[in-house]
Design a protein around this motif. Structure first.
Motif, PDB file in Angstrom:
ATOM      1  N   ASN A   1       0.860  -1.223   0.020  1.00 24.62           N
ATOM      2  CA  ASN A   1       0.132   0.044  -0.141  1.00 24.62           C
ATOM      3  C   ASN A   1       0.874   1.287   0.074  1.00 24.62           C
ATOM      4  O   ASN A   1       0.294   2.368  -0.207  1.00 24.62           O
TER       5      ASN A   1
ATOM      6  N   ASN B   1      10.674  -0.232   5.115  1.00 23.00           N
ATOM      7  CA  ASN B   1       9.428   0.024   5.750  1.00 23.00           C
ATOM      8  C   ASN B   1       8.362  -1.270   5.354  1.00 23.00           C
ATOM      9  O   ASN B   1       7.801  -1.541   4.141  1.00 23.00           O
TER      10      ASN B   1
ATOM     11  N   ALA C   1       5.443  -1.918   6.197  1.00 25.30           N
ATOM     12  CA  ALA C   1       3.944  -1.567   6.136  1.00 25.30           C
ATOM     13  C   ALA C   1       3.385  -2.667   6.910  1.00 25.30           C
ATOM     14  O   ALA C   1       3.808  -3.066   8.014  1.00 25.30           O
TER      15      ALA C   1
ATOM     16  N   HIS D   1       3.223  -6.420  11.053  1.00 23.45           N
ATOM     17  CA  HIS D   1       2.510  -6.745  12.195  1.00 23.45           C
ATOM     18  C   HIS D   1       2.138  -8.162  12.092  1.00 23.45           C
ATOM     19  O   HIS D   1       1.258  -8.850  12.923  1.00 23.45           O
TER      20      HIS D   1
ATOM     21  N   HIS E   1       9.077   3.203  10.139  1.00 15.02           N
ATOM     22  CA  HIS E   1       7.437   3.608   9.762  1.00 15.02           C
ATOM     23  C   HIS E   1       7.243   4.943   9.736  1.00 15.02           C
ATOM     24  O   HIS E   1       7.386   5.502  10.699  1.00 15.02           O
ATOM     25  N   LEU E   2       6.294   5.644   8.793  1.00 16.80           N
ATOM     26  CA  LEU E   2       6.074   7.053   8.725  1.00 16.80           C
ATOM     27  C   LEU E   2       5.443   7.261  10.132  1.00 16.80           C
ATOM     28  O   LEU E   2       5.620   8.454  10.589  1.00 16.80           O
ATOM     29  N   SER E   3       4.398   6.653  10.599  1.00 15.48           N
ATOM     30  CA  SER E   3       3.606   6.789  11.551  1.00 15.48           C
ATOM     31  C   SER E   3       4.216   6.294  12.946  1.00 15.48           C
ATOM     32  O   SER E   3       5.050   5.254  12.993  1.00 15.48           O
TER      33      SER E   3
ATOM     34  N   ARG F   1      -1.381  -2.954  15.598  1.00 19.39           N
ATOM     35  CA  ARG F   1      -0.144  -2.318  15.030  1.00 19.39           C
ATOM     36  C   ARG F   1       1.071  -2.294  16.196  1.00 19.39           C
ATOM     37  O   ARG F   1       2.031  -2.037  15.736  1.00 19.39           O
TER      38      ARG F   1
HETATM   39  O1  LIG Z   1       3.391   4.221   9.403  1.00 23.87           O
HETATM   40  C1  LIG Z   1       3.753   3.228   8.273  1.00 23.87           C
HETATM   41  O2  LIG Z   1       4.822   3.823   7.487  1.00 23.87           O
HETATM   42  C2  LIG Z   1       3.360   2.133   8.067  1.00 23.87           C
HETATM   43  O3  LIG Z   1       4.259   1.049   7.903  1.00 23.87           O
HETATM   44  C3  LIG Z   1       2.329   2.446   6.805  1.00 23.87           C
HETATM   45  C4  LIG Z   1       1.382   1.170   6.838  1.00 23.87           C
HETATM   46  C5  LIG Z   1       0.374   1.406   5.473  1.00 23.87           C
HETATM   47  C6  LIG Z   1       1.077   1.612   4.445  1.00 23.87           C
HETATM   48  C7  LIG Z   1       0.263   2.871   3.560  1.00 23.87           C
HETATM   49  O4  LIG Z   1      -1.073   2.271   3.523  1.00 23.87           O
HETATM   50  C8  LIG Z   1      -1.849   3.365   3.033  1.00 23.87           C
HETATM   51  C9  LIG Z   1      -3.298   2.876   3.086  1.00 23.87           C
HETATM   52  C10 LIG Z   1      -4.354   3.955   2.387  1.00 23.87           C
HETATM   53  C11 LIG Z   1      -3.669   5.130   1.987  1.00 23.87           C
HETATM   54  C12 LIG Z   1      -2.302   5.220   1.807  1.00 23.87           C
HETATM   55  C13 LIG Z   1      -1.526   4.452   2.307  1.00 23.87           C
HETATM   56  C14 LIG Z   1       0.635   0.596   8.047  1.00 23.87           C
HETATM   57  O5  LIG Z   1      -0.158  -0.530   7.643  1.00 23.87           O
HETATM   58  C15 LIG Z   1       1.586   0.425   9.067  1.00 23.87           C
HETATM   59  O6  LIG Z   1       0.959  -0.259  10.293  1.00 23.87           O
HETATM   60  C16 LIG Z   1       2.574   1.695   9.525  1.00 23.87           C
END
Ligand SMILES: O=C(O)[C@]1(O)C[C@H](CCCOc2ccccc2)[C@@H](O)[C@H](O)C1
Length: 144
Positions: free
Chosen positions: A10, A73, A75, A79, A99-101, A110
């Motif tokens: 994603n 990353n 993503a 998890h 991780h960005l967040s 998470r």
């Molecule tokens: O914070 C992060 O970088 C994450 O790896 C981003 C992942 C999500 C990747 C981006 O997903 C999107 C979903 C919808 C719209 C845009 C991006 C998330 O599942 C992790 O828990 C934390």
């Protein structure tokens, strides 16, 4: 030195949806940030993204022979994936997870991170700057 930068599922649609969570930064923006920081330290970058867990595993295996460090990353696979844990654990080069967040401030599901338990270091919650910081840290590790 060659730094392999891997992005999981994603992240290819980053910036197109969910700006509240991840801002408006795109994967192309992250690649530019990574390449600029790596160039500051004289390192090459191999920047990739996939939505497939097994492809991330295959790419991590490439770092056994072909790369000097990894920034990843994973993503959502962070998890869930023991396979990614094992692939990271198999490496002897530095692996920095980004991780960005700040996943620890988000939903409980998470708060499990199978990659973090094998990585050299983890940067979470610094947004796009976390990618720059990860490359800077890898460069410091490679300097010894
Ligand atoms: O914070 C992060 O970088 C994450 O790896 C981003 C992942 C999500 C990747 C981006 O997903 C999107 C979903 C919808 C719209 C845009 C991006 C998330 O599942 C992790 O828990 C934390």
């Amino acid at each position: 030195m060659r730094i392999l930068v891997l992005n999981g599922p994603n992240l290819d649609i980053l910036g197109r949806r969910d700006p509240a969570q991840y801002g408006t930064v795109t994967l192309a923006d992250l690649e530019a940030i990574v390449r600029a920081e790596a160039a500051e330290h004289g390192h090459e970058v191999d920047f990739r993204q996939t939505n497939r867990e097994g492809e991330l595993v295959d790419w991590l295996h490439e770092a056994l022979d072909d790369h000097d460090a990894v920034v990843i990353n994973p993503a959502a696979y962070a998890h869930t994936s023991v396979a990614l844990h094992d692939a990271v654990e198999a490496l002897s080069v530095p692996v920095v997870e980004v991780h960005l967040s700040n996943t620890w401030k988000r939903e409980p599901f998470r708060h499990v991170d199978h990659v973090a338990t094998a990585a050299t270091a983890v940067i979470a919650g610094a947004g796009a700057d976390g990618y720059r910081l990860a490359v800077a840290h890898v460069a410091a590790l490679l300097r010894g």
